[in-house]
Write an enzyme that holds these catalytic residues in place. Sequence first.
Site, PDB file in Angstrom:
ATOM      1  N   GLU A  30     -13.706  17.780   5.170  1.00  0.00           N
ATOM      2  CA  GLU A  30     -14.325  16.624   5.830  1.00  0.00           C
ATOM      3  C   GLU A  30     -14.485  16.932   7.309  1.00  0.00           C
ATOM      4  OE1 GLU A  30     -12.317  12.914   4.801  1.00  0.00           O
ATOM      5  OE2 GLU A  30     -12.109  13.590   2.735  1.00  0.00           O
ATOM      6  N   THR A  40      -5.326   1.260   0.697  1.00  0.00           N
ATOM      7  CA  THR A  40      -4.959   2.474  -0.038  1.00  0.00           C
ATOM      8  C   THR A  40      -5.827   2.645  -1.291  1.00  0.00           C
ATOM      9  OG1 THR A  40      -2.688   2.288   0.743  1.00  0.00           O
ATOM     10  CG2 THR A  40      -3.052   3.643  -1.217  1.00  0.00           C
ATOM     11  N   ALA A  54      -9.220   4.389  -0.857  1.00  0.00           N
ATOM     12  CA  ALA A  54      -9.349   5.717  -0.237  1.00  0.00           C
ATOM     13  C   ALA A  54     -10.095   6.646  -1.190  1.00  0.00           C
ATOM     14  CB  ALA A  54      -7.973   6.273   0.095  1.00  0.00           C
ATOM     15  N   GLN A  55     -11.005   7.402  -0.630  1.00  0.00           N
ATOM     16  CA  GLN A  55     -11.846   8.248  -1.490  1.00  0.00           C
ATOM     17  C   GLN A  55     -11.559   9.734  -1.306  1.00  0.00           C
ATOM     18  OE1 GLN A  55     -16.036   7.417  -1.043  1.00  0.00           O
ATOM     19  NE2 GLN A  55     -15.875   5.371  -1.914  1.00  0.00           N
ATOM     20  N   ARG A 109      -8.837   9.531  14.754  1.00  0.00           N
ATOM     21  CA  ARG A 109      -8.088  10.112  13.633  1.00  0.00           C
ATOM     22  C   ARG A 109      -8.903  11.193  12.930  1.00  0.00           C
ATOM     23  NH1 ARG A 109      -7.871   8.713   7.882  1.00  0.00           N
ATOM     24  NH2 ARG A 109      -9.543   7.255   8.351  1.00  0.00           N
ATOM     25  N   LEU A 120      -3.392   8.876   4.951  1.00  0.00           N
ATOM     26  CA  LEU A 120      -2.489   8.784   3.803  1.00  0.00           C
ATOM     27  C   LEU A 120      -1.295   9.706   4.022  1.00  0.00           C
ATOM     28  CD1 LEU A 120      -5.283   8.849   1.063  1.00  0.00           C
ATOM     29  CD2 LEU A 120      -3.881   6.877   1.675  1.00  0.00           C
ATOM     30  N   GLY A 129       0.846  -1.196   0.000  1.00  0.00           N
ATOM     31  CA  GLY A 129       0.000   0.000   0.000  1.00  0.00           C
ATOM     32  C   GLY A 129       0.876   1.239   0.000  1.00  0.00           C
ATOM     33  N   ARG A 162     -15.489  12.431  13.319  1.00  0.00           N
ATOM     34  CA  ARG A 162     -16.124  11.166  12.941  1.00  0.00           C
ATOM     35  C   ARG A 162     -16.720  10.388  14.117  1.00  0.00           C
ATOM     36  NH1 ARG A 162     -12.343   8.493   8.533  1.00  0.00           N
ATOM     37  NH2 ARG A 162     -13.034  10.200   7.208  1.00  0.00           N
ATOM     38  N   HIS A 175     -13.776   1.069  10.067  1.00  0.00           N
ATOM     39  CA  HIS A 175     -13.082   1.756   8.968  1.00  0.00           C
ATOM     40  C   HIS A 175     -11.572   1.846   9.179  1.00  0.00           C
ATOM     41  CE1 HIS A 175     -12.611   4.639   5.721  1.00  0.00           C
ATOM     42  NE2 HIS A 175     -12.104   5.539   6.541  1.00  0.00           N
ATOM     43  N   HIS A 231     -16.575   4.463  10.282  1.00  0.00           N
ATOM     44  CA  HIS A 231     -16.926   5.546   9.359  1.00  0.00           C
ATOM     45  C   HIS A 231     -18.436   5.731   9.417  1.00  0.00           C
ATOM     46  CE1 HIS A 231     -17.287   8.112   5.901  1.00  0.00           C
ATOM     47  NE2 HIS A 231     -15.962   8.169   5.805  1.00  0.00           N
TER      48      HIS A 231
HETATM   49  P1  FAD Z   1      -2.686  -0.886   2.956  1.00  0.00           P
HETATM   50  O1  FAD Z   1      -2.850   0.075   1.877  1.00  0.00           O
HETATM   51  O2  FAD Z   1      -3.906  -1.539   3.469  1.00  0.00           O
HETATM   52  O3  FAD Z   1      -1.680  -2.034   2.475  1.00  0.00           O
HETATM   53  C1  FAD Z   1      -1.464  -3.178   3.262  1.00  0.00           C
HETATM   54  C2  FAD Z   1      -0.605  -4.152   2.488  1.00  0.00           C
HETATM   55  O4  FAD Z   1      -0.106  -5.161   3.367  1.00  0.00           O
HETATM   56  C3  FAD Z   1      -1.340  -4.901   1.394  1.00  0.00           C
HETATM   57  O5  FAD Z   1      -0.481  -4.968   0.274  1.00  0.00           O
HETATM   58  C4  FAD Z   1      -1.527  -6.297   1.967  1.00  0.00           C
HETATM   59  O6  FAD Z   1      -1.602  -7.332   1.013  1.00  0.00           O
HETATM   60  C5  FAD Z   1      -0.250  -6.425   2.768  1.00  0.00           C
HETATM   61  N1  FAD Z   1      -0.303  -7.430   3.828  1.00  0.00           N
HETATM   62  C6  FAD Z   1      -1.069  -7.415   4.948  1.00  0.00           C
HETATM   63  N2  FAD Z   1      -0.819  -8.511   5.685  1.00  0.00           N
HETATM   64  C7  FAD Z   1       0.123  -9.233   5.027  1.00  0.00           C
HETATM   65  C8  FAD Z   1       0.792 -10.471   5.274  1.00  0.00           C
HETATM   66  N3  FAD Z   1       0.525 -11.213   6.347  1.00  0.00           N
HETATM   67  N4  FAD Z   1       1.685 -10.901   4.378  1.00  0.00           N
HETATM   68  C9  FAD Z   1       1.952 -10.187   3.266  1.00  0.00           C
HETATM   69  N5  FAD Z   1       1.360  -9.017   2.973  1.00  0.00           N
HETATM   70  C10 FAD Z   1       0.462  -8.547   3.845  1.00  0.00           C
HETATM   71  N6  FAD Z   1      -7.307   7.731   4.466  1.00  0.00           N
HETATM   72  C11 FAD Z   1      -7.079   9.010   4.106  1.00  0.00           C
HETATM   73  O7  FAD Z   1      -6.132   9.635   4.581  1.00  0.00           O
HETATM   74  N7  FAD Z   1      -7.896   9.612   3.199  1.00  0.00           N
HETATM   75  C12 FAD Z   1      -8.957   8.977   2.633  1.00  0.00           C
HETATM   76  O8  FAD Z   1      -9.647   9.540   1.797  1.00  0.00           O
HETATM   77  C13 FAD Z   1      -9.225   7.637   3.024  1.00  0.00           C
HETATM   78  N8  FAD Z   1     -10.302   6.987   2.528  1.00  0.00           N
HETATM   79  C14 FAD Z   1     -10.467   5.666   2.846  1.00  0.00           C
HETATM   80  C15 FAD Z   1     -11.508   4.960   2.257  1.00  0.00           C
HETATM   81  C16 FAD Z   1     -11.635   3.604   2.491  1.00  0.00           C
HETATM   82  C17 FAD Z   1     -12.777   2.840   1.854  1.00  0.00           C
HETATM   83  C18 FAD Z   1     -10.714   2.943   3.341  1.00  0.00           C
HETATM   84  C19 FAD Z   1     -10.828   1.476   3.594  1.00  0.00           C
HETATM   85  C20 FAD Z   1      -9.703   3.652   3.951  1.00  0.00           C
HETATM   86  C21 FAD Z   1      -9.564   5.011   3.715  1.00  0.00           C
HETATM   87  N9  FAD Z   1      -8.542   5.744   4.299  1.00  0.00           N
HETATM   88  C22 FAD Z   1      -8.341   7.037   3.937  1.00  0.00           C
HETATM   89  C23 FAD Z   1      -7.547   5.086   5.130  1.00  0.00           C
HETATM   90  C24 FAD Z   1      -6.303   4.786   4.285  1.00  0.00           C
HETATM   91  O9  FAD Z   1      -6.696   4.425   2.994  1.00  0.00           O
HETATM   92  C25 FAD Z   1      -5.494   3.647   4.881  1.00  0.00           C
HETATM   93  O10 FAD Z   1      -5.282   3.855   6.248  1.00  0.00           O
HETATM   94  C26 FAD Z   1      -4.139   3.564   4.193  1.00  0.00           C
HETATM   95  O11 FAD Z   1      -4.316   3.450   2.803  1.00  0.00           O
HETATM   96  C27 FAD Z   1      -3.354   2.376   4.712  1.00  0.00           C
HETATM   97  O12 FAD Z   1      -2.198   2.229   3.941  1.00  0.00           O
HETATM   98  P2  FAD Z   1      -1.140   1.132   4.335  1.00  0.00           P
HETATM   99  O13 FAD Z   1      -0.057   1.218   3.336  1.00  0.00           O
HETATM  100  O14 FAD Z   1      -0.807   1.266   5.762  1.00  0.00           O
HETATM  101  O15 FAD Z   1      -1.927  -0.265   4.201  1.00  0.00           O
HETATM  102  C1  SIN Z   2     -13.606   9.453   3.428  1.00  0.00           C
HETATM  103  O1  SIN Z   2     -13.340   9.754   2.278  1.00  0.00           O
HETATM  104  O2  SIN Z   2     -14.660   9.752   4.003  1.00  0.00           O
HETATM  105  C2  SIN Z   2     -12.593   8.674   4.208  1.00  0.00           C
HETATM  106  C3  SIN Z   2     -11.511   9.579   4.589  1.00  0.00           C
HETATM  107  C4  SIN Z   2     -10.646   8.962   5.639  1.00  0.00           C
HETATM  108  O3  SIN Z   2     -10.874   7.837   6.066  1.00  0.00           O
HETATM  109  O4  SIN Z   2      -9.721   9.648   6.054  1.00  0.00           O
END
Ligand code: FAD
Ligand code: SIN
Length: 533
Positions: free
Chosen positions: A116, A44, A47-48, A388, A394, A12, A292, A353, A244
Amino acid sequence: MQKTDFLVIGSGIAGLTYALKVAQYYPDKKVLVMTKAAADETNTKYAQGGVAVVNDMENDSFEKHIEDTLIAGDGLCNRNVVEIVVKEGPDRVRELIEWGARFDKEKDGDYKLGKEGGHSEFRIIHHKDITGWEMERALLDAVAKQTNIEIVKHCFVIDIITQHHLGYLITKATPDIECYGVYVLNSKNNQVEKILAKVTLLATGGNGQVYRTTTNPSIATGDGVAMVYRAKGRIENMEFIQFHPTALYEPGMKGQAFLITEAVRGDGGILRNKNGEAFMERYDARKDLAPRDIVARAIDSEMKRTGTEHVWLDCRHFTKEKFTEHFPNIYEKCLSVGIDIAKDMIPVAPAAHYSCGGIKTDEWGRSSIKNLFACGECSSTGLHGANRLASNSLLEAMVFAHRCYTDAVNRTGSSSFNENIPDWNAKGTSEPKEMILITQSLKEIQQVMSDYVGIVRNDVRLQRALRRLDLLWEETEQLYESTSLSLPLLELRNLITVGYLVVKGAAFRKESRGLHFNTDYPNKSELVQNIVL
Ligand code: FAD
Ligand code: SIN
């Protein structure tokens, strides 16, 4: 067996940003990125709303963003970390743009800014309503051009390797627990392989799948947190699960729910209850754009009071042009389930969420285990406190990926591979007779967490949850000891650990703060503390 100086678990935003930086710093060294699914199947990607970052210095300021983050965090943020993230954020966003990420612009070339809950200013840069998809795309494209990064897909990291695997007794009190690499289940041959690394980064994301309904995809099973807990590393503040307020309600919903971004309320969407009342003004002066935790609790309370499974999000006053310009994906999704936003209100309900707690790190992303960093949603850096602020996640991942990289690149010279690590021992295990046992246990844990450890908690519910989790844990450990490993079994085991940590954290916190609301202790305690497990 493989050896690599730099091992990254997760593809991610956190894992890929770090991998790119390390690979560019050391063009002659290989960076190995492991991921348990397809490379882009991450939180990731979904994320919207966008990235909260100060870039309009005329109307906004670092101080305002810092203050908004601290208010949302309800007294538990680490102010130093908040300042770091807010002030370093613009540089990290610039780098992402240089790697190819596109954010929406006004006609005059300025970035379009969204708003937001909890934000005092418009400061959220976005790519329509698919910001995460665009960021993931840009990062994967940049990684593809970086020849010294290898992404290994569909490999499940089971555990980090420490002195425990050399036969030493390790407890929470053991000083200098060290990470030597990981054991991985390779889905191609179903064999467990060991990978030795000088520096390992956990970027394994969130744990929304521990609840019945979540905005998170199926990969979000809290694996990194569970691994660190098993390795006797420090985990903190797991009770702060962010729900959320507005996932799209669909009858019988379970698993991944479609999100209706908070930016819709930022642009003027109004929450209404069953009777059509815009109820948020009864709960908070900031109405639909309160932080939130407040909005999710208000919706929960309205649903209970009026006996409904959802409330409504009213966007009927938007023109179609205005709505589709910012939210084309949501528009299409709604249409696909028979909702025309010009005529119909959108049924919405809260869904799990985001995990505000996680693997405890310092301000360089270092975990309590030597040579092990944690970054992104799996970490607890001190930024989010008890809740948060929207779109700070992000940003945090980018800032901390940079900080982890800054510290990690200076480490490999002095450390060496530990050549004494034994191979994985699978003796005495056989094929599971009934995979259905795993599926049933998964349903049970999601049920227990949703029914007893949701938005509103109390001591009786938490004790119930703990007893149910104890039983599930015992049964799952028996399966783990006796059967050959599979991804569903490993994820179930991790989810049970995560559930246990959420319940334990919630039970220790004898107060209501931020996302943790316990009706037995409805007020904030004088003692402001992080709960470290
Ligand atoms: P992720 O992007 O979840 O990546 C995790 C990675 O780890 C994946 O590749 C997965 O396969 C890997 N992995 C996990 N466990 C293992 C394992 N055991 N072995 C090997 N690989 C593994 N945040 C914002 O700031 N703004 C937004 O607008 C926003 N909107 C969101 C909307 C939605 C629907 C969601 C779900 C979240 C949103 N968030 C938003 C939160 C944000 O998207 C996430 O917190 C962030 O993307 C997490 O990134 P990351 O790299 O930590 O993990
Ligand atoms: C959203 O777009 O409402 C999610 C944003 C976030 O989780 O930070």
